[in-house]
Design an enzyme around this catalytic site. Sequence first.
Site, PDB file in Angstrom:
ATOM      1  N   ASP A   1      -7.267   4.071  -4.682  1.00  0.00           N
ATOM      2  CA  ASP A   1      -7.824   4.069  -3.243  1.00  0.00           C
ATOM      3  C   ASP A   1      -8.358   6.219  -2.504  1.00  0.00           C
ATOM      4  O   ASP A   1      -8.718   6.339  -3.738  1.00  0.00           O
ATOM      5  CB  ASP A   1      -6.439   3.798  -1.813  1.00  0.00           C
ATOM      6  CG  ASP A   1      -7.430   3.387  -0.517  1.00  0.00           C
ATOM      7  OD1 ASP A   1      -8.191   2.130  -1.165  1.00  0.00           O
ATOM      8  OD2 ASP A   1      -7.810   4.265   0.123  1.00  0.00           O
TER       9      ASP A   1
ATOM     10  N   LYS B   1       0.765  -1.099  -0.030  1.00  0.00           N
ATOM     11  CA  LYS B   1      -0.041   0.055   0.077  1.00  0.00           C
ATOM     12  C   LYS B   1       0.505   1.367   0.330  1.00  0.00           C
ATOM     13  O   LYS B   1       1.954   1.415   0.817  1.00  0.00           O
ATOM     14  CB  LYS B   1      -0.864  -0.101   0.892  1.00  0.00           C
ATOM     15  CG  LYS B   1      -1.954   0.701   1.098  1.00  0.00           C
ATOM     16  CD  LYS B   1      -3.267   0.066   0.670  1.00  0.00           C
ATOM     17  CE  LYS B   1      -4.826   1.012   0.420  1.00  0.00           C
ATOM     18  NZ  LYS B   1      -5.635   0.247  -0.433  1.00  0.00           N
TER      19      LYS B   1
HETATM   20  P1  NDP Z   1     -13.046   7.969  -2.645  1.00  0.00           P
HETATM   21  O1  NDP Z   1     -11.914   9.223  -2.210  1.00  0.00           O
HETATM   22  O2  NDP Z   1     -13.565   7.903  -4.339  1.00  0.00           O
HETATM   23  O3  NDP Z   1     -14.177   8.173  -1.576  1.00  0.00           O
HETATM   24  C1  NDP Z   1     -14.073   7.539  -0.580  1.00  0.00           C
HETATM   25  C2  NDP Z   1     -15.156   8.712   0.722  1.00  0.00           C
HETATM   26  O4  NDP Z   1     -15.392   8.855   1.691  1.00  0.00           O
HETATM   27  C3  NDP Z   1     -15.170  10.150   0.079  1.00  0.00           C
HETATM   28  O5  NDP Z   1     -17.078  10.093  -0.061  1.00  0.00           O
HETATM   29  C4  NDP Z   1     -15.062  10.971   1.381  1.00  0.00           C
HETATM   30  O6  NDP Z   1     -15.245  11.745   1.801  1.00  0.00           O
HETATM   31  C5  NDP Z   1     -15.855   9.578   2.415  1.00  0.00           C
HETATM   32  N1  NDP Z   1     -13.549   9.414   2.820  1.00  0.00           N
HETATM   33  C6  NDP Z   1     -12.534   9.662   3.361  1.00  0.00           C
HETATM   34  N2  NDP Z   1     -12.042   9.807   4.656  1.00  0.00           N
HETATM   35  C7  NDP Z   1     -13.594  10.335   5.457  1.00  0.00           C
HETATM   36  C8  NDP Z   1     -12.858  10.274   6.662  1.00  0.00           C
HETATM   37  N3  NDP Z   1     -11.304  10.622   6.659  1.00  0.00           N
HETATM   38  N4  NDP Z   1     -14.419  10.980   7.080  1.00  0.00           N
HETATM   39  C9  NDP Z   1     -15.322  11.485   6.483  1.00  0.00           C
HETATM   40  N5  NDP Z   1     -15.856  10.469   5.306  1.00  0.00           N
HETATM   41  C10 NDP Z   1     -14.364  10.458   4.910  1.00  0.00           C
HETATM   42  O7  NDP Z   1     -12.450   6.230  -2.291  1.00  0.00           O
HETATM   43  P2  NDP Z   1     -12.725   4.992  -2.861  1.00  0.00           P
HETATM   44  O8  NDP Z   1     -14.340   5.579  -2.364  1.00  0.00           O
HETATM   45  O9  NDP Z   1     -11.465   4.539  -3.567  1.00  0.00           O
HETATM   46  O10 NDP Z   1     -12.377   4.278  -1.409  1.00  0.00           O
HETATM   47  C11 NDP Z   1     -13.193   4.195   0.245  1.00  0.00           C
HETATM   48  C12 NDP Z   1     -13.347   3.341   1.144  1.00  0.00           C
HETATM   49  O11 NDP Z   1     -13.125   1.947  -0.008  1.00  0.00           O
HETATM   50  C13 NDP Z   1     -11.967   3.306   2.109  1.00  0.00           C
HETATM   51  O12 NDP Z   1     -11.771   2.689   3.060  1.00  0.00           O
HETATM   52  C14 NDP Z   1     -11.403   2.346   0.526  1.00  0.00           C
HETATM   53  O13 NDP Z   1      -9.862   1.930   1.057  1.00  0.00           O
HETATM   54  C15 NDP Z   1     -11.102   1.191   0.541  1.00  0.00           C
HETATM   55  N6  NDP Z   1     -11.584   0.888  -0.935  1.00  0.00           N
HETATM   56  C16 NDP Z   1     -11.307   1.057  -1.973  1.00  0.00           C
HETATM   57  C17 NDP Z   1     -11.046   0.452  -3.139  1.00  0.00           C
HETATM   58  C18 NDP Z   1     -11.632   1.141  -4.443  1.00  0.00           C
HETATM   59  O14 NDP Z   1     -11.215   0.126  -5.588  1.00  0.00           O
HETATM   60  N7  NDP Z   1     -11.124   1.957  -4.913  1.00  0.00           N
HETATM   61  C19 NDP Z   1     -11.450  -1.640  -2.932  1.00  0.00           C
HETATM   62  C20 NDP Z   1     -10.897  -1.591  -1.487  1.00  0.00           C
HETATM   63  C21 NDP Z   1     -11.548  -0.664  -0.564  1.00  0.00           C
HETATM   64  P3  NDP Z   1     -15.375  13.487   0.898  1.00  0.00           P
HETATM   65  O15 NDP Z   1     -15.776  13.847  -0.607  1.00  0.00           O
HETATM   66  O16 NDP Z   1     -15.599  14.294   1.690  1.00  0.00           O
HETATM   67  O17 NDP Z   1     -14.017  13.184   1.483  1.00  0.00           O
HETATM   68  O1  2IT Z   2      -7.873  -1.382  -1.036  1.00  0.00           O
HETATM   69  C1  2IT Z   2      -7.760  -2.118  -1.532  1.00  0.00           C
HETATM   70  O2  2IT Z   2      -8.653  -2.932  -1.786  1.00  0.00           O
HETATM   71  C2  2IT Z   2      -7.969  -0.924  -2.802  1.00  0.00           C
HETATM   72  N1  2IT Z   2      -7.711   0.383  -2.689  1.00  0.00           N
HETATM   73  C3  2IT Z   2      -7.419  -1.691  -4.311  1.00  0.00           C
HETATM   74  C4  2IT Z   2      -6.824  -1.861  -4.360  1.00  0.00           C
HETATM   75  C5  2IT Z   2      -5.902  -2.200  -6.160  1.00  0.00           C
HETATM   76  O3  2IT Z   2      -4.726  -3.340  -5.760  1.00  0.00           O
HETATM   77  O4  2IT Z   2      -7.102  -2.276  -6.627  1.00  0.00           O
END
Ligand code: NDP
Ligand code: 2IT
Length: 451
Positions: A173, A133
Amino acid sequence: MLKTMSIKNAYLLSVLDGLKKKSAHEPEFLQAVEEVLESLEPVVEADPRYERQNIIGRIVEPERVVMFRVPWVDDSGKVQVNRGYRVQFNSAIGPYKGGLRFHPTVNLSVIKFLGFEQIFKNSLTTLPMGGGKGGSDFDPKGKSDGEVMRFCQSFMTELQRHIGPDTDVPAGDIGVGAREIGFLFGQYKKIRDEFTGVLTGKGLSYGGSLARTEATGFGLCYFADAQLRDNGQSFQGKRVVVSGSGNVAIYANQKCAQLGGKVVAMSDSNGYIVDENGIDYQVIKEIKEVKRARIKTYLDYVPSAKYVEGCSGIWTVPCDIALPCATQNEIDEASAKALIANGCMGVFEGANMPSTPGAIAAYQAAGILFAPAKASNAGGVATSGLEMSQNSERLSWTFEEVDAKLKGIMEGIYAACAAAAEKYGMKGNIQAGANIAGFLKVADAMLWQGI
Ligand code: NDP
Ligand code: 2IT
């Protein structure tokens, strides 16, 4: 503060105690490690090789940590400096693989917890990917495209010497989406003079995979659907609360609605919206992906909806199913109890480690369904693995092909977690099953490869 441990095995305790001394200032990392080690007690007791070869002591230590300066010039001509990270945690079963997070809360503890979780998650996908990561405390919010590009170029100027398609393959992420991946890929190609699958989540015109954008949210719902069905339930007619409004949340909403659920609340870090008629994912997509605006502007599209300032109150909105898709520790014990008191029957994690240990204890005490992130959000990285396969064979698969593979992988992960839980005497405990099934493959590879 971490809760007091229930671990009794002397070997696991000694590893954890040592880590707590060395990493006292890394609370998120210690939280993630303790949660896994608790589940591994019966595994370590059943097979003496794990202790003899000190597999646990080795698996909690990253193979390599890179930290670097990221200088960039903002639009006013001022020189800014951020901190960059890449934690290459474990390469026993494949090249390091895992996302990059750009958010002001990023620090070494956060990146280490995410990298540690990634080891087991990637193992569960059945694809050959190790765990890693990275990220930065850079905040893309409110920055111009030019500033984001200059930051990404500077970040990659250093990162490029540590990664490669057979070494370490980053992705997105929080705060890293299609725009950032494009700038990062462009800079890698410029410096290395190589067009390779060094990043996943790429645009479709330069090697990206169809369905990668949707994969984490879709995968979450495929997993939840499998778990619900195994318990005689389904999404049909359920009220669903989805926190966040980013990549994971948007496509979780879409798939949930397709499966018959109704998403009544979503959030961002400022507040949450409630729409009793169901939130159309396309409106959120427009607000977040096109306009990069706040969720509050949903009221411009649906004036009858309600907006509440502050994001943590979303867990007081009555629902049958909760899909936390924002960030770590977003559901604490009080929020978990509020969900349960309002009749919530299942929490399926889209974000990484969104439930605190107190919240998980509350789910267990209430006997509701619980899907741990490293299993239920593995669809994103699984589809990244499929993107790597397509890049290697220099072909691209149709949306339907990738989506069908993703669904099969998620159903397979659910089955593997359920089987491991049952084998080790914890039938129905998908959390323990995920930790055990994820661990066994990596530990076996480590045993074969020597120290
Ligand atoms: P994005 O940046 O697309 O969206 C994040 C969302 O979460 C936004 O709505 C954001 O609000 C909110 N957010 C982020 N940080 C905070 C915080 N500290 N407090 C409150 N709200 C928060 O990210 P993703 O959708 O990609 O990721 C969301 C979660 O999913 C994370 O935990 C990530 O690690 C996990 N994840 C993502 C994957 C992927 O493929 N993208 C795969 C597996 C897990 P705001 O816009 O106001 O910041
Ligand atoms: O938390 C996760 O699994 C991710 N943000 C996706 C990682 C990836 O390599 O697609």
